[in-house]
Design a protein around this motif. Structure first.
Motif, PDB file in Angstrom:
ATOM      1  N   ALA A 195      16.667  11.102 -26.849  1.00  3.43           N
ATOM      2  CA  ALA A 195      17.019  12.372 -26.218  1.00  3.43           C
ATOM      3  C   ALA A 195      18.316  12.924 -26.801  1.00  3.43           C
ATOM      4  O   ALA A 195      18.431  14.128 -27.051  1.00  3.43           O
ATOM      5  N   GLU A 196      19.277  12.060 -27.059  1.00  2.37           N
ATOM      6  CA  GLU A 196      20.550  12.528 -27.608  1.00  2.37           C
ATOM      7  C   GLU A 196      20.387  13.027 -29.040  1.00  2.37           C
ATOM      8  O   GLU A 196      21.004  14.009 -29.436  1.00  2.37           O
ATOM      9  N   GLN A 197      19.531  12.399 -29.817  1.00  2.00           N
ATOM     10  CA  GLN A 197      19.258  12.882 -31.173  1.00  2.00           C
ATOM     11  C   GLN A 197      18.593  14.251 -31.136  1.00  2.00           C
ATOM     12  O   GLN A 197      18.922  15.139 -31.932  1.00  2.00           O
ATOM     13  N   LEU A 198      17.669  14.435 -30.197  1.00  2.00           N
ATOM     14  CA  LEU A 198      16.978  15.728 -30.095  1.00  2.00           C
ATOM     15  C   LEU A 198      17.947  16.837 -29.681  1.00  2.00           C
ATOM     16  O   LEU A 198      17.879  17.954 -30.194  1.00  2.00           O
ATOM     17  N   ILE A 199      18.864  16.537 -28.786  1.00  2.00           N
ATOM     18  CA  ILE A 199      19.847  17.547 -28.371  1.00  2.00           C
ATOM     19  C   ILE A 199      20.781  17.875 -29.529  1.00  2.00           C
ATOM     20  O   ILE A 199      21.134  19.041 -29.746  1.00  2.00           O
ATOM     21  N   THR A 200      21.174  16.870 -30.298  1.00  2.00           N
ATOM     22  CA  THR A 200      22.037  17.114 -31.456  1.00  2.00           C
ATOM     23  C   THR A 200      21.333  17.995 -32.475  1.00  2.00           C
ATOM     24  O   THR A 200      21.943  18.900 -33.054  1.00  2.00           O
ATOM     25  N   LYS A 201      20.039  17.762 -32.692  1.00  2.69           N
ATOM     26  CA  LYS A 201      19.286  18.628 -33.601  1.00  2.69           C
ATOM     27  C   LYS A 201      19.177  20.036 -33.037  1.00  2.69           C
ATOM     28  O   LYS A 201      19.250  21.016 -33.771  1.00  2.69           O
ATOM     29  N   ALA A 202      19.020  20.150 -31.743  1.00  4.24           N
ATOM     30  CA  ALA A 202      18.907  21.470 -31.115  1.00  4.24           C
ATOM     31  C   ALA A 202      20.225  22.228 -31.199  1.00  4.24           C
ATOM     32  O   ALA A 202      20.230  23.458 -31.246  1.00  4.24           O
ATOM     33  N   LYS A 203      21.347  21.532 -31.224  1.00  3.22           N
ATOM     34  CA  LYS A 203      22.641  22.200 -31.342  1.00  3.22           C
ATOM     35  C   LYS A 203      22.783  22.888 -32.693  1.00  3.22           C
ATOM     36  O   LYS A 203      23.466  23.904 -32.797  1.00  3.22           O
ATOM     37  N   ARG A 204      22.143  22.361 -33.729  1.00  4.57           N
ATOM     38  CA  ARG A 204      22.194  23.006 -35.048  1.00  4.57           C
ATOM     39  C   ARG A 204      21.495  24.352 -34.997  1.00  4.57           C
ATOM     40  O   ARG A 204      21.966  25.317 -35.583  1.00  4.57           O
ATOM     41  N   GLY A 205      20.357  24.407 -34.331  1.00  6.40           N
ATOM     42  CA  GLY A 205      19.679  25.669 -34.064  1.00  6.40           C
ATOM     43  C   GLY A 205      18.903  26.286 -35.212  1.00  6.40           C
ATOM     44  O   GLY A 205      18.355  27.374 -35.047  1.00  6.40           O
ATOM     45  N   SER A 246      15.574  22.206 -37.940  1.00  2.00           N
ATOM     46  CA  SER A 246      15.810  21.379 -36.754  1.00  2.00           C
ATOM     47  C   SER A 246      14.751  21.630 -35.699  1.00  2.00           C
ATOM     48  O   SER A 246      14.280  20.701 -35.041  1.00  2.00           O
ATOM     49  N   ARG A 247      14.360  22.885 -35.541  1.00  2.00           N
ATOM     50  CA  ARG A 247      13.328  23.213 -34.558  1.00  2.00           C
ATOM     51  C   ARG A 247      12.012  22.538 -34.920  1.00  2.00           C
ATOM     52  O   ARG A 247      11.303  22.019 -34.057  1.00  2.00           O
ATOM     53  N   ARG A 248      11.682  22.509 -36.200  1.00  2.00           N
ATOM     54  CA  ARG A 248      10.437  21.855 -36.632  1.00  2.00           C
ATOM     55  C   ARG A 248      10.509  20.344 -36.447  1.00  2.00           C
ATOM     56  O   ARG A 248       9.516  19.713 -36.101  1.00  2.00           O
ATOM     57  N   ARG A 249      11.688  19.750 -36.681  1.00  2.00           N
ATOM     58  CA  ARG A 249      11.839  18.310 -36.456  1.00  2.00           C
ATOM     59  C   ARG A 249      11.662  17.954 -34.988  1.00  2.00           C
ATOM     60  O   ARG A 249      11.049  16.954 -34.653  1.00  2.00           O
ATOM     61  N   VAL A 250      12.220  18.788 -34.115  1.00  2.00           N
ATOM     62  CA  VAL A 250      12.084  18.535 -32.680  1.00  2.00           C
ATOM     63  C   VAL A 250      10.627  18.720 -32.258  1.00  2.00           C
ATOM     64  O   VAL A 250      10.113  17.977 -31.424  1.00  2.00           O
ATOM     65  N   LEU A 251       9.947  19.691 -32.850  1.00  2.00           N
ATOM     66  CA  LEU A 251       8.541  19.927 -32.500  1.00  2.00           C
ATOM     67  C   LEU A 251       7.638  18.771 -32.909  1.00  2.00           C
ATOM     68  O   LEU A 251       6.537  18.635 -32.369  1.00  2.00           O
ATOM     69  N   THR A 252       8.062  17.924 -33.850  1.00  2.00           N
ATOM     70  CA  THR A 252       7.239  16.760 -34.186  1.00  2.00           C
ATOM     71  C   THR A 252       7.267  15.729 -33.064  1.00  2.00           C
ATOM     72  O   THR A 252       6.333  14.936 -32.933  1.00  2.00           O
ATOM     73  N   VAL A 253       8.330  15.742 -32.248  1.00  2.00           N
ATOM     74  CA  VAL A 253       8.424  14.788 -31.140  1.00  2.00           C
ATOM     75  C   VAL A 253       7.971  15.437 -29.844  1.00  2.00           C
ATOM     76  O   VAL A 253       7.080  14.938 -29.157  1.00  2.00           O
ATOM     77  N   VAL A 254       8.570  16.566 -29.500  1.00  2.00           N
ATOM     78  CA  VAL A 254       8.252  17.265 -28.259  1.00  2.00           C
ATOM     79  C   VAL A 254       7.188  18.309 -28.580  1.00  2.00           C
ATOM     80  O   VAL A 254       7.455  19.273 -29.291  1.00  2.00           O
ATOM     81  N   LYS A 255       5.998  18.124 -28.071  1.00  5.51           N
ATOM     82  CA  LYS A 255       4.872  18.987 -28.433  1.00  5.51           C
ATOM     83  C   LYS A 255       4.813  20.283 -27.628  1.00  5.51           C
ATOM     84  O   LYS A 255       4.170  21.230 -28.049  1.00  5.51           O
ATOM     85  N   ASP A 256       5.481  20.346 -26.496  1.00 12.18           N
ATOM     86  CA  ASP A 256       5.438  21.529 -25.633  1.00 12.18           C
ATOM     87  C   ASP A 256       6.433  22.574 -26.148  1.00 12.18           C
ATOM     88  O   ASP A 256       7.641  22.348 -26.151  1.00 12.18           O
TER      89      ASP A 256
END
Length: 185
Positions: A48-58, A62-72
Protein backbone atom coordinates in the motif's frame (compact mmCIF):
# COMPACT_ATOMS: atom_id res chain seq x y z
CA UNK A 1 13.94 -10.82 -10.00
CA UNK A 2 12.40 -10.26 -6.57
CA UNK A 3 13.26 -12.75 -3.87
CA UNK A 4 10.30 -15.00 -3.09
CA UNK A 5 8.74 -14.74 0.34
CA UNK A 6 10.10 -17.27 2.79
CA UNK A 7 7.71 -19.46 4.67
CA UNK A 8 4.13 -20.31 3.82
CA UNK A 9 2.18 -18.08 1.48
CA UNK A 10 -1.07 -16.45 2.49
CA UNK A 11 -3.59 -18.99 1.32
CA UNK A 12 -1.64 -20.96 -1.26
CA UNK A 13 0.29 -20.09 -4.39
CA UNK A 14 2.23 -16.88 -5.02
CA UNK A 15 -0.32 -15.84 -7.66
CA UNK A 16 -3.17 -16.22 -5.17
CA UNK A 17 -1.21 -14.20 -2.60
CA UNK A 18 -0.65 -11.36 -5.11
CA UNK A 19 -4.34 -11.29 -6.00
CA UNK A 20 -5.37 -11.34 -2.35
CA UNK A 21 -3.02 -8.45 -1.49
CA UNK A 22 -4.27 -6.49 -4.52
CA UNK A 23 -7.86 -6.94 -3.32
CA UNK A 24 -6.89 -5.88 0.20
CA UNK A 25 -5.15 -2.76 -1.19
CA UNK A 26 -8.21 -1.93 -3.26
CA UNK A 27 -10.45 -2.21 -0.21
CA UNK A 28 -8.03 -0.14 1.88
CA UNK A 29 -8.02 2.72 -0.64
CA UNK A 30 -11.76 2.47 -1.13
CA UNK A 31 -12.77 2.50 2.55
CA UNK A 32 -9.79 4.13 4.29
CA UNK A 33 -9.42 1.28 6.78
CA UNK A 34 -10.08 -2.45 6.83
CA UNK A 35 -10.13 -5.17 9.47
CA UNK A 36 -8.09 -8.25 8.63
CA UNK A 37 -5.68 -10.66 10.27
CA UNK A 38 -2.45 -9.27 11.64
CA UNK A 39 -0.34 -11.27 9.19
CA UNK A 40 -2.24 -10.00 6.16
CA UNK A 41 -2.04 -6.44 7.45
CA UNK A 42 1.72 -6.70 7.82
CA UNK A 43 2.05 -8.08 4.29
CA UNK A 44 -0.28 -5.40 2.89
CA UNK A 45 1.49 -2.42 4.45
CA UNK A 46 4.58 -2.24 2.15
CA UNK A 47 2.44 -2.76 -0.96
CA UNK A 48 0.00 0.00 0.00
CA UNK A 49 2.82 2.42 0.80
CA UNK A 50 4.52 1.72 -2.53
CA UNK A 51 1.26 2.37 -4.37
CA UNK A 52 0.75 5.68 -2.56
CA UNK A 53 4.33 6.72 -3.36
CA UNK A 54 3.71 5.96 -7.03
CA UNK A 55 0.46 7.91 -6.89
CA UNK A 56 2.30 10.93 -5.46
CA UNK A 57 4.35 11.12 -8.67
CA UNK A 58 1.11 11.47 -10.61
CA UNK A 59 2.42 10.77 -14.12
CA UNK A 60 0.97 8.37 -16.66
CA UNK A 61 3.62 5.68 -16.13
CA UNK A 62 2.88 5.62 -12.40
CA UNK A 63 -0.84 5.41 -13.06
CA UNK A 64 -0.30 2.42 -15.35
CA UNK A 65 1.91 0.70 -12.76
CA UNK A 66 -0.77 1.14 -10.11
CA UNK A 67 -3.42 -0.16 -12.52
CA UNK A 68 -1.49 -3.44 -12.82
CA UNK A 69 -2.16 -4.04 -9.11
CA UNK A 70 -5.42 -2.21 -8.41
CA UNK A 71 -7.88 -3.17 -11.14
CA UNK A 72 -10.72 -0.81 -10.14
CA UNK A 73 -10.34 2.45 -12.10
CA UNK A 74 -12.52 4.40 -9.67
CA UNK A 75 -10.24 3.44 -6.78
CA UNK A 76 -7.15 4.41 -8.81
CA UNK A 77 -8.75 7.78 -9.58
CA UNK A 78 -9.45 8.43 -5.90
CA UNK A 79 -5.92 7.26 -5.01
CA UNK A 80 -4.29 9.73 -7.40
CA UNK A 81 -6.65 12.68 -6.91
CA UNK A 82 -7.69 12.46 -3.26
CA UNK A 83 -5.40 10.20 -1.24
CA UNK A 84 -1.94 11.00 -2.66
CA UNK A 85 -2.18 14.82 -2.36
CA UNK A 86 -2.85 14.47 1.38
CA UNK A 87 0.63 12.98 1.80
CA UNK A 88 2.57 15.48 -0.32
CA UNK A 89 4.78 16.55 2.61
CA UNK A 90 5.24 13.04 4.02
CA UNK A 91 7.98 10.70 2.86
CA UNK A 92 6.48 7.48 4.17
CA UNK A 93 4.38 6.01 6.93
CA UNK A 94 1.04 6.41 5.19
CA UNK A 95 -0.59 3.47 6.98
CA UNK A 96 -1.11 2.43 10.58
CA UNK A 97 -1.74 -1.05 11.99
CA UNK A 98 -3.76 -1.25 15.21
CA UNK A 99 -3.99 -4.67 16.85
CA UNK A 100 -7.40 -5.76 18.05
CA UNK A 101 -8.46 -8.86 19.96
CA UNK A 102 -8.50 -12.40 18.63
CA UNK A 103 -11.17 -13.50 16.17
CA UNK A 104 -14.08 -15.29 17.80
CA UNK A 105 -14.12 -18.42 15.62
CA UNK A 106 -10.47 -19.47 15.43
CA UNK A 107 -8.70 -17.02 17.77
CA UNK A 108 -6.61 -15.57 14.91
CA UNK A 109 -4.98 -12.28 15.89
CA UNK A 110 -6.89 -9.46 14.19
CA UNK A 111 -5.76 -5.96 13.28
CA UNK A 112 -7.11 -2.83 11.66
CA UNK A 113 -4.96 -1.28 8.93
CA UNK A 114 -5.87 2.30 8.09
CA UNK A 115 -4.58 5.28 6.19
CA UNK A 116 -3.02 7.88 8.44
CA UNK A 117 -5.05 11.05 8.12
CA UNK A 118 -2.92 14.05 7.25
CA UNK A 119 -4.76 16.99 8.79
CA UNK A 120 -3.59 19.85 6.57
CA UNK A 121 -0.77 20.68 4.26
CA UNK A 122 1.42 23.00 6.31
CA UNK A 123 2.29 26.29 4.61
CA UNK A 124 5.87 27.41 5.18
CA UNK A 125 5.85 30.33 7.60
CA UNK A 126 7.60 33.54 6.66
CA UNK A 127 10.60 34.22 8.83
CA UNK A 128 10.75 37.66 10.48
CA UNK A 129 14.43 38.02 9.70
CA UNK A 130 13.98 37.31 6.01
CA UNK A 131 11.03 39.71 5.81
CA UNK A 132 13.18 42.46 7.33
CA UNK A 133 16.04 41.67 4.98
CA UNK A 134 13.75 41.78 1.96
CA UNK A 135 12.40 45.16 3.04
CA UNK A 136 15.94 46.51 3.51
CA UNK A 137 16.94 45.17 0.10
CA UNK A 138 13.89 46.84 -1.47
CA UNK A 139 14.88 50.17 0.16
CA UNK A 140 18.41 49.83 -1.27
CA UNK A 141 17.02 49.14 -4.75
CA UNK A 142 14.75 52.20 -4.52
CA UNK A 143 17.64 54.41 -3.36
CA UNK A 144 19.96 53.25 -6.15
CA UNK A 145 17.38 53.58 -8.93
CA UNK A 146 17.85 56.79 -10.98
CA UNK A 147 15.06 59.35 -10.71
CA UNK A 148 14.33 59.43 -14.47
CA UNK A 149 13.57 55.69 -14.48
CA UNK A 150 10.94 56.09 -11.78
CA UNK A 151 7.60 54.51 -12.63
CA UNK A 152 5.07 56.78 -14.24
CA UNK A 153 2.99 58.60 -11.68
CA UNK A 154 -0.77 58.78 -11.62
CA UNK A 155 -2.60 61.70 -13.16
CA UNK A 156 -2.86 64.79 -10.95
CA UNK A 157 -6.60 64.36 -10.44
CA UNK A 158 -6.09 61.14 -8.43
CA UNK A 159 -4.85 61.41 -4.87
CA UNK A 160 -1.77 59.30 -4.33
CA UNK A 161 -0.77 58.14 -0.90
CA UNK A 162 2.83 58.23 0.24
CA UNK A 163 4.47 54.79 0.00
CA UNK A 164 4.86 52.91 3.24
CA UNK A 165 7.57 50.50 4.28
CA UNK A 166 6.95 47.10 5.84
CA UNK A 167 7.24 48.65 9.30
CA UNK A 168 4.48 51.18 8.43
CA UNK A 169 6.69 54.29 8.31
CA UNK A 170 6.05 56.80 5.54
CA UNK A 171 8.85 58.22 3.43
CA UNK A 172 8.55 61.61 5.16
CA UNK A 173 8.78 60.04 8.62
CA UNK A 174 11.92 58.14 7.61
CA UNK A 175 13.53 61.35 6.29
CA UNK A 176 12.71 63.15 9.55
CA UNK A 177 14.23 60.35 11.62
CA UNK A 178 17.34 60.25 9.38
CA UNK A 179 17.83 64.04 9.75
CA UNK A 180 17.42 63.79 13.52
CA UNK A 181 20.12 61.13 13.77
CA UNK A 182 22.47 63.19 11.56
CA UNK A 183 21.96 66.29 13.76
CA UNK A 184 22.85 64.30 16.89
CA UNK A 185 26.12 63.13 15.38
Amino acid sequence: MPTPTKGPRLGGSPAHERLMLANLATSLFQHGKIKTTETKARRLRPLAEQLITKAKRGDLASRRRVLTVVKDKDVVYSLFDQIAPRYANRNGGYTRIVKTGPRKGDAAPMAIIELVEELQVAEPKANKKTAGRKAAQQDKVEALAPADEAPQSRPADQDAEAPQSVSGDTVAARKDSDEATENKA
